[in-house]
Structures are given as C-alpha cells and as structure tokens.
Design a protein around this motif. Structure first.
Motif, PDB file in Angstrom:
ATOM      1  N   ALA A  87       0.934  -1.104   0.086  1.00 43.10           N
ATOM      2  CA  ALA A  87      -0.070  -0.052   0.016  1.00 43.10           C
ATOM      3  C   ALA A  87       0.905   1.241   0.209  1.00 43.10           C
ATOM      4  N   ILE A  88       0.641   2.187  -1.060  1.00 40.25           N
ATOM      5  CA  ILE A  88       1.402   3.697  -1.099  1.00 40.25           C
ATOM      6  C   ILE A  88       0.474   4.533  -1.026  1.00 40.25           C
ATOM      7  N   LYS A  89       0.542   5.484   0.154  1.00 43.30           N
ATOM      8  CA  LYS A  89      -0.490   6.302   0.395  1.00 43.30           C
ATOM      9  C   LYS A  89       0.104   8.002   0.464  1.00 43.30           C
ATOM     10  N   TYR A  90      -0.601   8.869  -0.325  1.00 39.86           N
ATOM     11  CA  TYR A  90       0.054  10.177  -0.081  1.00 39.86           C
ATOM     12  C   TYR A  90      -0.908  11.038   0.559  1.00 39.86           C
ATOM     13  N   PRO A  91      -0.360  12.034   1.553  1.00 39.20           N
ATOM     14  CA  PRO A  91      -1.453  13.113   1.731  1.00 39.20           C
ATOM     15  C   PRO A  91      -1.808  14.042   0.782  1.00 39.20           C
ATOM     16  N   LYS A  92      -2.766  15.151   1.102  1.00 39.16           N
ATOM     17  CA  LYS A  92      -3.243  15.698   0.141  1.00 39.16           C
ATOM     18  C   LYS A  92      -1.906  16.811  -0.323  1.00 39.16           C
ATOM     19  N   TYR A 154      -1.922   0.953   5.766  1.00 37.99           N
ATOM     20  CA  TYR A 154      -2.464   2.193   5.668  1.00 37.99           C
ATOM     21  C   TYR A 154      -3.224   2.073   4.432  1.00 37.99           C
ATOM     22  N   TYR A 155      -4.724   2.607   4.534  1.00 39.08           N
ATOM     23  CA  TYR A 155      -5.358   2.663   3.060  1.00 39.08           C
ATOM     24  C   TYR A 155      -5.915   3.869   3.137  1.00 39.08           C
ATOM     25  N   ASN A 156      -5.871   5.128   4.034  1.00 42.79           N
ATOM     26  CA  ASN A 156      -6.189   6.309   3.717  1.00 42.79           C
ATOM     27  C   ASN A 156      -5.302   7.486   4.568  1.00 42.79           C
ATOM     28  N   ILE A 157      -5.236   8.550   4.094  1.00 43.22           N
ATOM     29  CA  ILE A 157      -4.680   9.612   4.852  1.00 43.22           C
ATOM     30  C   ILE A 157      -5.562  10.839   4.807  1.00 43.22           C
ATOM     31  N   VAL A 158      -5.702  11.451   5.964  1.00 41.54           N
ATOM     32  CA  VAL A 158      -6.580  12.502   5.993  1.00 41.54           C
ATOM     33  C   VAL A 158      -5.803  13.767   6.479  1.00 41.54           C
ATOM     34  N   GLN A 159      -5.757  14.793   5.663  1.00 38.65           N
ATOM     35  CA  GLN A 159      -4.949  15.818   6.115  1.00 38.65           C
ATOM     36  C   GLN A 159      -5.834  16.895   6.635  1.00 38.65           C
ATOM     37  N   ASN A 164      -1.003  26.574  12.501  1.00 37.74           N
ATOM     38  CA  ASN A 164       0.503  26.258  11.799  1.00 37.74           C
ATOM     39  C   ASN A 164       0.875  24.960  11.656  1.00 37.74           C
ATOM     40  N   GLN A 165       0.090  23.936  12.339  1.00 39.63           N
ATOM     41  CA  GLN A 165       0.522  22.598  12.141  1.00 39.63           C
ATOM     42  C   GLN A 165      -0.220  21.656  11.473  1.00 39.63           C
ATOM     43  N   GLU A 166       0.226  20.913  10.556  1.00 40.08           N
ATOM     44  CA  GLU A 166      -0.325  19.925   9.658  1.00 40.08           C
ATOM     45  C   GLU A 166      -0.496  18.714  10.377  1.00 40.08           C
ATOM     46  N   TYR A 167      -1.763  18.071  10.442  1.00 41.75           N
ATOM     47  CA  TYR A 167      -2.007  16.779  11.049  1.00 41.75           C
ATOM     48  C   TYR A 167      -2.389  15.809   9.861  1.00 41.75           C
ATOM     49  N   TYR A 168      -1.743  14.711  10.023  1.00 37.59           N
ATOM     50  CA  TYR A 168      -2.099  13.501   9.000  1.00 37.59           C
ATOM     51  C   TYR A 168      -2.469  12.187   9.683  1.00 37.59           C
ATOM     52  N   THR A 169      -4.119  12.191   9.620  1.00 38.95           N
ATOM     53  CA  THR A 169      -4.787  10.981  10.304  1.00 38.95           C
ATOM     54  C   THR A 169      -4.544   9.956   9.403  1.00 38.95           C
TER      55      THR A 169
END
Length: 335
Positions: A87-92, A154-159, A164-169
């Motif tokens: 599985a290869i996942k990217y954030p927004k 991992y099957y999804n990343i929610v940004q 001023n902080q990025e959170y990657y769920t």
C-alpha cells in the motif's frame, strides 16, 4: 518476530544522499520500471508464498531492493503502481508517501512493515523506516516514533490543519491474529523533521458519558466481520461501525460485529470530536423495527447507509428475485 527491523533500519540510515534533478530522466524511469517488476514478484511471494520460509526469504530480498530503487534520482515521482501487495499512500499536500505491507505467518498472526519517503527539494532520498513494535507496546495509547510504530497497513490519509501545524490522520488495518482483526486511526505529525505517531486528537467531550481524549483509536472485531472505518468527504467525517458482541460477551473483542448503527469523528477546533450516532431513523406507525434479517455480508463500506436504507434495498432485491417453484402452486405473496 520483528526479524527484518535491523535490516531495514541499517539500510535506511546508511544511505548516502543522492542529489537529483526535478523530475525523472527517461533512463531512470526505465530503470525503475525494471526494478518494479522484480519487486512485484517478490511482493507477491512474501504475501502468498507457500510457507513461512518462502515468505521470509522473499522479505529479505524485497527490502534491500526497494531501498535500492528508492535511491534512484527523484524516485518520489515514480508511483510504483504495479506493487499490488504494497500500500502506497500520499497526503493531500504530497510532502511524503508511506509504503506499508504485511507479514503473515502460517498460524495466522500478522506483523507489518513500512517506510516513509519524504519529498525533498533537490530530489535526494530521505527515508524513515517503520519498525512494528506493537507486540511490545504495553500502552497502545502512547505517543511513539517511527522506530516504535504501531504497525498496520494504511489505506487512507486525511490531512487537516490547525494553528500552523499539519496533522495527517492515518486509517489503518491490522490482520492481528486468527480470531480477530483491527482497524485504527493514528495521527502523524513531524517535529524537528522527525515523524511522531499519536496525538491527543480523539475527543469525547460532547458525549453524554465523558471519556478521556485518546492519542489513537482502535476497533477490534470478529475475523470475518465487514467493518467500516474511513473518512467520507461528502459527510466530512470519519465514520465507523458501532460494534456489539454477538454472544453478549463484551470482554471478548473477537465476538464483535456491526449492528448497522454508525458513529463518527468530526474535525472541530483542532480535534476529532466523537459523534455518538449519525443516523436517527424514525419508524412509521405500525412499522416493525426489522421486517427482515439484515444481510451483513452485503454491507457496502463505500456508502454509509442507515438501517432504513438497508432494509429498503433488501426489500427491493427480494421483490425483484424470481419466486421459487413448488409442487403446489400458490399465489405469490407480496414482499
């Protein structure tokens, strides 16, 4: 059990920086296509090999070949989309990507492996190996580093963004053991350029019965159950199945199955705030709560449905099905 962590860690830490151009050259792309073919074959073997030894040997060969391929100039821009078992996942914002894959033993126990590849301005390679330490983590709600990772696929990343902080769920799946599997929500942030897993982001402050804020959220359930846990853009929420013990044994997570009710998390003021119930179906006068058994095997995790909608869909399917023939002909009953 974590027999590959030293190999992956040493390979990643010992890698020289490779300065690159802004995009893949035709020669590098062709080289990566060839390397991808070898990785695809190894990936298939490490998942579907005939026994533990076969899968182990494939894993030992896969890790250094993957690192070698990623050392190619600007490899971040090569999708590796033929690696069906990885599985290869990217954030927004595409500032990184995560590779994860599973390791399953003959007796049905799962562990996981992975790495984070950062996108760099000069195309050089920057990797963070993910070392599955879930077997040794006593408190699953603790904040960890990439070297003490709660392993999963991992099957999804929610940004999301706050102050001023990025959170990657991260939405992940863990095959766990022969009796149960898990789905989980984790939060990835970067502090001083280093990955951090877990954050006090899962709040139950709006529940009638208050619970402590969690750094990580888990669902554990019966092995063959079909369970939803994912972000749905049309609802702007992370929605998941409400689970109950089918044998009325709440301490035994391997007995948990969905009951066609749903809970959710909604992003509010820098936290995922729990919503206890997202559907509030009202029955018509004289309507039975469940006119026919609900077929959980036909549950569609890509579309969240209320119990009323599922019942309507099943009734329509029953109405469209041809009536079975019998020796004595009787008028067909209305559905």
């Amino acid at each position: 059990m974590k027999r590959y962590l030293s190999l992956l860690l040493l390979l990643c830490l010992a890698m020289p920086l490779v300065h690159a151009q802004q995009k893949l050259t035709p020669q590098d792309k062709q080289s990566l296509l060839k390397q991808q073919d070898s990785l695809r074959l190894l990936g298939d073997e490490m998942l579907r090999g005939k026994n533990d030894d076969a899968r182990h040997n494939a894993m030992l060969a896969f890790i250094p070949r993957l690192v070698r391929a990623l050392k190619t100039k600007n490899s971040f821009y090569f999708p590796f989309d033929s690696l069906e078992t990885v599985a290869i996942k990217y954030p927004k914002d595409s500032t990184f990507r995560i590779f994860t894959w599973v390791d399953v033993t003959d007796n049905g126990f799962f562990s996981h492996h992975g790495t984070i590849q950062m996108r760099t301005a000069d195309g050089s390679l920057k990797l963070f190996p993910l070392i599955d330490s879930s077997e040794y983590i006593n408190n699953a709600d603790t904040i960890t580093s990439n070297r003490a990772w709660y392993g999963c696929l991992y099957y999804n990343i929610v940004q999301t963004h706050f102050f001023n902080q990025e959170y990657y769920t991260l939405c992940g799946w863990d095959g766990n053991n022969p009796r149960s599997q898990k789905k989980l929500l984790d939060v990835l942030t970067f502090k001083d350029g280093q990955p951090v897993f877990g954050a006090p982001m899962f709040s139950f402050e709006e529940d009638s019965v208050k619970r402590p804020t969690q750094n990580r959220f888990f669902l554990e359930y019966k092995k063959d159950a079909n369970v939803t846990l994912n972000y749905y853009p049309d609802m702007d929420m992370i929605v998941y199945d409400h689970l109950i013990s089918e044998s009325n044994e709440p301490r035994k997570k391997f007995t948990y199955v969905p009951d066609l009710d749903y809970e959710a998390f909604k992003w509010k003021n820098g936290k995922w705030v729990h919503i206890d119930k997202i559907f509030h179906d009202k029955l018509q006068n004289g309507q039975a709560p469940a006119p026919m058994p609900l077929d959980m095997k036909e549950k569609d995790n890509t579309h969240i449905q209320s119990e009323e909608e599922v019942q309507a869909a099943q009734a329509a399917k029953a109405a469209a099905s041809p009536q079975k023939s019998s020796k004595k002909k009787t008028p067909a009953k209305k559905p």
